[in-house]
Design a protein around this motif. Structure first.
Motif, PDB file in Angstrom:
ATOM      1  N   THR A 200       0.795  -1.140   0.317  1.00  0.00           N
ATOM      2  CA  THR A 200       0.008   0.213  -0.334  1.00  0.00           C
ATOM      3  C   THR A 200       1.557   1.043   0.240  1.00  0.00           C
ATOM      4  N   THR A 201       0.967   2.143  -1.181  1.00  0.00           N
ATOM      5  CA  THR A 201       2.243   2.647  -1.082  1.00  0.00           C
ATOM      6  C   THR A 201       1.760   4.236  -1.086  1.00  0.00           C
ATOM      7  N   CYS A 202       0.421   4.389  -1.611  1.00  0.00           N
ATOM      8  CA  CYS A 202      -0.423   5.969  -0.862  1.00  0.00           C
ATOM      9  C   CYS A 202       0.175   6.677  -2.479  1.00  0.00           C
ATOM     10  N   GLY A 203       1.215   6.409  -3.229  1.00  0.00           N
ATOM     11  CA  GLY A 203       0.858   7.272  -4.361  1.00  0.00           C
ATOM     12  C   GLY A 203       2.994   7.295  -3.902  1.00  0.00           C
ATOM     13  N   SER A 204       3.222   7.282  -3.268  1.00  0.00           N
ATOM     14  CA  SER A 204       4.469   8.074  -1.819  1.00  0.00           C
ATOM     15  C   SER A 204       5.886   7.441  -2.155  1.00  0.00           C
ATOM     16  N   ARG A 205       7.376   8.098  -2.422  1.00  0.00           N
ATOM     17  CA  ARG A 205       7.882   7.101  -1.866  1.00  0.00           C
ATOM     18  C   ARG A 205       8.005   6.503  -0.694  1.00  0.00           C
ATOM     19  N   MET A 206       7.292   7.384   0.226  1.00  0.00           N
ATOM     20  CA  MET A 206       7.206   7.363   1.477  1.00  0.00           C
ATOM     21  C   MET A 206       7.295   5.634   2.078  1.00  0.00           C
ATOM     22  N   LEU A 207       6.099   5.504   1.214  1.00  0.00           N
ATOM     23  CA  LEU A 207       5.442   3.239   1.528  1.00  0.00           C
ATOM     24  C   LEU A 207       5.520   3.085   0.470  1.00  0.00           C
ATOM     25  N   GLU A 208       7.225   3.496  -0.272  1.00  0.00           N
ATOM     26  CA  GLU A 208       6.734   2.469  -1.239  1.00  0.00           C
ATOM     27  C   GLU A 208       7.317   1.189  -0.932  1.00  0.00           C
ATOM     28  N   ASN A 209       7.887   0.456   0.020  1.00  0.00           N
ATOM     29  CA  ASN A 209       7.785  -0.880   0.784  1.00  0.00           C
ATOM     30  C   ASN A 209       6.631  -1.509   2.161  1.00  0.00           C
ATOM     31  N   PHE A 210       5.862  -0.172   2.255  1.00  0.00           N
ATOM     32  CA  PHE A 210       5.071  -0.924   3.004  1.00  0.00           C
ATOM     33  C   PHE A 210       3.830  -1.569   2.758  1.00  0.00           C
ATOM     34  N   VAL A 211       3.513  -2.756   4.025  1.00  0.00           N
ATOM     35  CA  VAL A 211       3.273  -3.232   3.316  1.00  0.00           C
ATOM     36  C   VAL A 211       1.647  -3.492   4.732  1.00  0.00           C
ATOM     37  N   SER A 212       0.681  -3.256   4.844  1.00  0.00           N
ATOM     38  CA  SER A 212      -0.099  -3.200   6.220  1.00  0.00           C
ATOM     39  C   SER A 212      -0.464  -3.975   6.854  1.00  0.00           C
ATOM     40  N   PRO A 213      -0.137  -4.077   7.776  1.00  0.00           N
ATOM     41  CA  PRO A 213      -0.887  -5.136   9.044  1.00  0.00           C
ATOM     42  C   PRO A 213      -2.544  -5.618   8.530  1.00  0.00           C
ATOM     43  N   TYR A 214      -3.035  -4.832   8.553  1.00  0.00           N
ATOM     44  CA  TYR A 214      -4.390  -4.845   8.115  1.00  0.00           C
ATOM     45  C   TYR A 214      -4.789  -5.073   6.953  1.00  0.00           C
ATOM     46  N   ASP A 215      -6.709  -4.937   6.730  1.00  0.00           N
ATOM     47  CA  ASP A 215      -7.007  -4.783   6.020  1.00  0.00           C
ATOM     48  C   ASP A 215      -8.224  -3.323   5.639  1.00  0.00           C
ATOM     49  N   ALA A 216      -8.181  -1.969   5.253  1.00  0.00           N
ATOM     50  CA  ALA A 216      -9.365  -1.636   4.704  1.00  0.00           C
ATOM     51  C   ALA A 216     -10.424  -2.093   5.481  1.00  0.00           C
ATOM     52  N   THR A 217     -11.650  -1.086   5.848  1.00  0.00           N
ATOM     53  CA  THR A 217     -13.410  -2.210   6.217  1.00  0.00           C
ATOM     54  C   THR A 217     -13.613  -1.935   4.756  1.00  0.00           C
ATOM     55  N   VAL A 218     -13.323  -1.048   3.686  1.00  0.00           N
ATOM     56  CA  VAL A 218     -13.929  -0.574   2.717  1.00  0.00           C
ATOM     57  C   VAL A 218     -13.079  -2.166   1.674  1.00  0.00           C
ATOM     58  N   VAL A 219     -11.988  -2.222   1.881  1.00  0.00           N
ATOM     59  CA  VAL A 219     -11.436  -3.864   1.578  1.00  0.00           C
ATOM     60  C   VAL A 219     -11.851  -5.576   2.213  1.00  0.00           C
ATOM     61  N   GLU A 220     -12.016  -4.760   3.055  1.00  0.00           N
ATOM     62  CA  GLU A 220     -12.112  -6.582   3.237  1.00  0.00           C
ATOM     63  C   GLU A 220     -13.832  -6.319   3.342  1.00  0.00           C
ATOM     64  N   ARG A 221     -14.837  -6.081   3.422  1.00  0.00           N
ATOM     65  CA  ARG A 221     -16.582  -5.268   3.023  1.00  0.00           C
ATOM     66  C   ARG A 221     -16.744  -6.160   1.689  1.00  0.00           C
ATOM     67  N   LEU A 222     -15.482  -5.374   0.224  1.00  0.00           N
ATOM     68  CA  LEU A 222     -15.930  -6.136  -1.050  1.00  0.00           C
ATOM     69  C   LEU A 222     -15.249  -7.341  -0.574  1.00  0.00           C
ATOM     70  N   ALA A 223     -14.100  -7.956  -0.179  1.00  0.00           N
ATOM     71  CA  ALA A 223     -13.779  -9.044  -0.365  1.00  0.00           C
ATOM     72  C   ALA A 223     -14.935 -10.122  -0.117  1.00  0.00           C
ATOM     73  N   ASN A 224     -15.631  -9.714   1.696  1.00  0.00           N
ATOM     74  CA  ASN A 224     -16.828 -10.623   2.249  1.00  0.00           C
ATOM     75  C   ASN A 224     -17.215 -11.196   1.302  1.00  0.00           C
ATOM     76  N   ALA A 225     -18.149 -10.235  -0.011  1.00  0.00           N
ATOM     77  CA  ALA A 225     -18.456  -9.449  -0.824  1.00  0.00           C
ATOM     78  C   ALA A 225     -19.057 -10.586  -1.813  1.00  0.00           C
ATOM     79  N   GLY A 226     -17.298 -11.009  -2.014  1.00  0.00           N
ATOM     80  CA  GLY A 226     -16.604 -12.026  -3.210  1.00  0.00           C
ATOM     81  C   GLY A 226     -15.959 -11.312  -4.392  1.00  0.00           C
ATOM     82  N   ALA A 227     -16.083 -10.524  -4.261  1.00  0.00           N
ATOM     83  CA  ALA A 227     -15.092  -9.232  -4.835  1.00  0.00           C
ATOM     84  C   ALA A 227     -13.737  -9.903  -5.313  1.00  0.00           C
ATOM     85  N   VAL A 228     -13.586  -9.981  -6.313  1.00  0.00           N
ATOM     86  CA  VAL A 228     -12.238 -10.083  -7.248  1.00  0.00           C
ATOM     87  C   VAL A 228     -10.801  -9.197  -7.262  1.00  0.00           C
TER      88      VAL A 228
END
Lengths: 488, 95
Positions: free
Chosen positions: A90-118
């Motif tokens: 998850t980079t947010c388009g920034s060098r600051m987060l070039e290598n950032f891997v979040s330890p959790y999913d955003a609620t939006v990501v989680e809800r869409l995944a739970n509904a079966g989205a790919v």
């Protein structure tokens, strides 16, 4: 199997999956092929999650066979790279987060995944969502599928370009001052920013917390309604999430426009609006009128102050939110610091791009001792006046309609050197953020081969009304079905 | 120019941002233009206007003060540039 899966909307694809015309695996492969073929030139993706997408599609097909499916089962989409995703960058388009891997999913990501989205991947964006052209991304600008020399708008430019080029049927986005609606307008797609507090901000990297709201970019209002129904709703993990019932947005699409009171803002058609864009918007208003909508003039007397108000409030909040990037806990860290102060200053100086630094510094300045009352307090007072203008207008109308953006897509490089010209791109969209209102853009024509957007704003929780209005317009106009030649 | 180089340098220190030498000229110029632009707010008549606290006039929600998260220190520190024994390492701050 049909060869034009990429041309179908989410709603059409859902029918095909249900009928068994194709599987989610086939659909996912077809779109991944398109991403591989086209993204080199568009640069709409920061990360393509091909393997995870294939695995999710397989699970979706198995779930369908077992008869246990969510409303988005097997349907592909992409996420703006501002939404935290577990095990994916998850980079947010920034060098600051070039290598950032979040330890959790955003609620939006989680809800869409739970509904079966790919999820096919994460899309490019202006750095920390600060920009209106996608040119501030550390990963380079995105190109507009309608003309590769043009910007797709921003900050959700990668999401908009991916949907416009038929690399994905839908994308998430975020909108702080127009970042969903302006790129939707500039790429001929549908963009919806819900009411402030409608969709959870948990796991959505913060820019300006009193203005940020998650939404979607799709190719029809029907699809936007489908996704919003999944994404919306209270989330205790977001302290600004509002507990308000979630209606059936899809059901709200039907029903006529007869008697719908549509406010037309006089100031929107002043100088500053491209004449041909104005003509396209006026024609779309006439279409609404032909369906029984009642056009009424309304006034937003403080419209001109909305951009300067925003450029005090948003940078102030950004300077506070981005103070978390310290080179210690996550994000870029400068090499061989002399001391802690040097570590902070160089990590941030190297990790952030020029526009982000300017916004942080603007915010720091307006909040600094001696300037707070003149800038920040004053801006929050003017913001109240702007919100009051909308309250007054919505006493007489159900929807406010006008242009989304003053011009069609502009050339890459044309505005990036003048921050004020760039900021004024959002003149028609920023008010909805300042007042917390839902807004959307739907395609309403072309100027010199480039799409133009019709902007619809509703009162708080008025998503159903603007979606219904946009959906009806789309049925009559079909501009939303236009496809850039190179991406048919 | 509404801001000069010294003012911009002071803001940069407050914001904990090191600007490279070749960034300074452009930053002074563009920040000045932004400040000039937002200065037009000064013209607005705002006597007795209550500053906005929330666009929907909602109050901040409160919750019971109880532990809801489990320990995920290791997962969180995966992103840290420099850690040792579960601690973040920074340059020495006390002599």
């Amino acid at each position: 199997m049909s060869q034009d899966l990429h041309a179908q909307t989410l709603t059409q694809l859902a029918v095909g999956l249900e009928r068994g015309d194709f599987s989610s695996v086939e659909l996912t492969e077809a779109l991944l092929d398109r991403v591989a073929a086209h993204d080199q030139s568009l640069n709409a993706f920061v990360t393509v999650t091909a393997d995870a997408a294939r695995a999710a599609a397989k699970r979706a097909d198995a779930a369908r066979a077992a008869g246990d499916i969510g409303v988005l089962n097997g349907l592909p989409l992409v996420h703006k790279d501002i939404f935290c995703t577990k095990s994916v960058l998850t980079t947010c388009g920034s060098r600051m987060l070039e290598n950032f891997v979040s330890p959790y999913d955003a609620t939006v990501v989680e809800r869409l995944a739970n509904a079966g989205a790919v999820v096919l991947g994460k899309t490019n964006m202006d750095e920390f969502a600060m920009g209106s052209s996608n040119e501030t991304s550390y990963f380079g600008p995105v190109r507009n599928p309608w003309n590769p020399d043009c910007s797709p708008g921003g900050s959700s430019g990668g999401s908009a370009a991916a949907v416009a080029a038929r690399l994905a049927p839908a994308a998430t986005g975020t909108d702080t001052g127009g970042s969903i609606r302006q790129p939707a307008a500039l790429t001929g797609t549908v963009g919806l920013k819900p009411t402030y507090g409608r969709v959870s901000r948990y796991g959505m990297i913060a820019f300006a917390s009193s203005l940020d709201q998650a939404g979607v970019i799709t190719r029809s209002s029907e699809d936007a309604a489908l996704l919003l129904g999944v994404m919306a709703g209270f989330d205790e993990r977001d302290s600004t999430s509002i507990d308000h019932p979630v209606p059936d947005y899809t059901a709200a699409l039907s029903g006529s426009l007869k008697g719908l009171r549509v406010g037309v803002v006089r100031q929107h058609f002043d100088e500053g609006l491209d004449e041909q864009c104005a003509a396209a918007v006026r024609e779309s208003l006439a279409v609404l009128e032909s369906q029984g909508a009642i056009l009424t003039d309304v006034d937003l007397p403080n419209l001109d102050l909305s951009v300067p108000t925003y450029y005090v409030v948003a940078p102030a909040e950004c300077s506070s939110n981005l103070s978390r990037f310290d080179g210690v806990r996550y994000g870029h860290r400068a090499k061989d610091p002399d001391d802690l102060f040097d570590l902070y200053c160089r990590s941030r100086g190297e990790g952030f791009g020029a526009e982000v630094k300017r916004r942080i510094m603007t915010g720091t300045y307006v909040l600094s001792a001696g300037y707070y009352d003149a800038y920040y307090l004053k801006a929050q007072q003017v913001r109240q006046l702007i919100a009051e203008d909308f309250r007054t207008a919505f006493a007489d109308v159900d929807v406010i309609a006008g242009p989304t953006s003053p011009t069609p897509a502009f050339k890459l490089g044309d505005k990036i050197d003048d921050p004020i010209t760039m900021y004024l791109n959002d003149i028609y969209t920023i008010g909805a953020n300042l007042a917390g209102l839902p807004g959307m853009s739907t395609p309403c024509g072309f100027v010199d081969g480039l799409p133009v957007g019709l902007h619809l704003v509703g009162p708080h929780w008025g998503e159903e009304t603007i979606l219904r209005c946009a959906h009806h317009y789309e049925q009559l106009s079909n501009w939303h079905q236009a496809c850039p030649e190179d991406y048919e | 120019m509404s801001l000069d180089k010294d003012q911009v340098q002071r803001i940069a220190v407050l914001a904990r941002l090191r600007l490279a030498d070749d960034e300074f000229g452009e930053t002074v110029d563009k920040l000045s233009r932004i400040v000039d632009f937002v200065d037009q707010l000064g013209q607005a008549a705002t006597d007795n206007v209550v500053p906005m606290a929330h666009p929907l006039d909602e109050a901040q929600r409160l919750r019971v003060d109880e532990v809801t998260e489990s320990d995920s220190r290791d997962a969180i520190q995966e992103n840290a540039p420099l850690v040792e024994n579960g601690l973040y390492l920074v340059p020495k701050v006390i002599e």
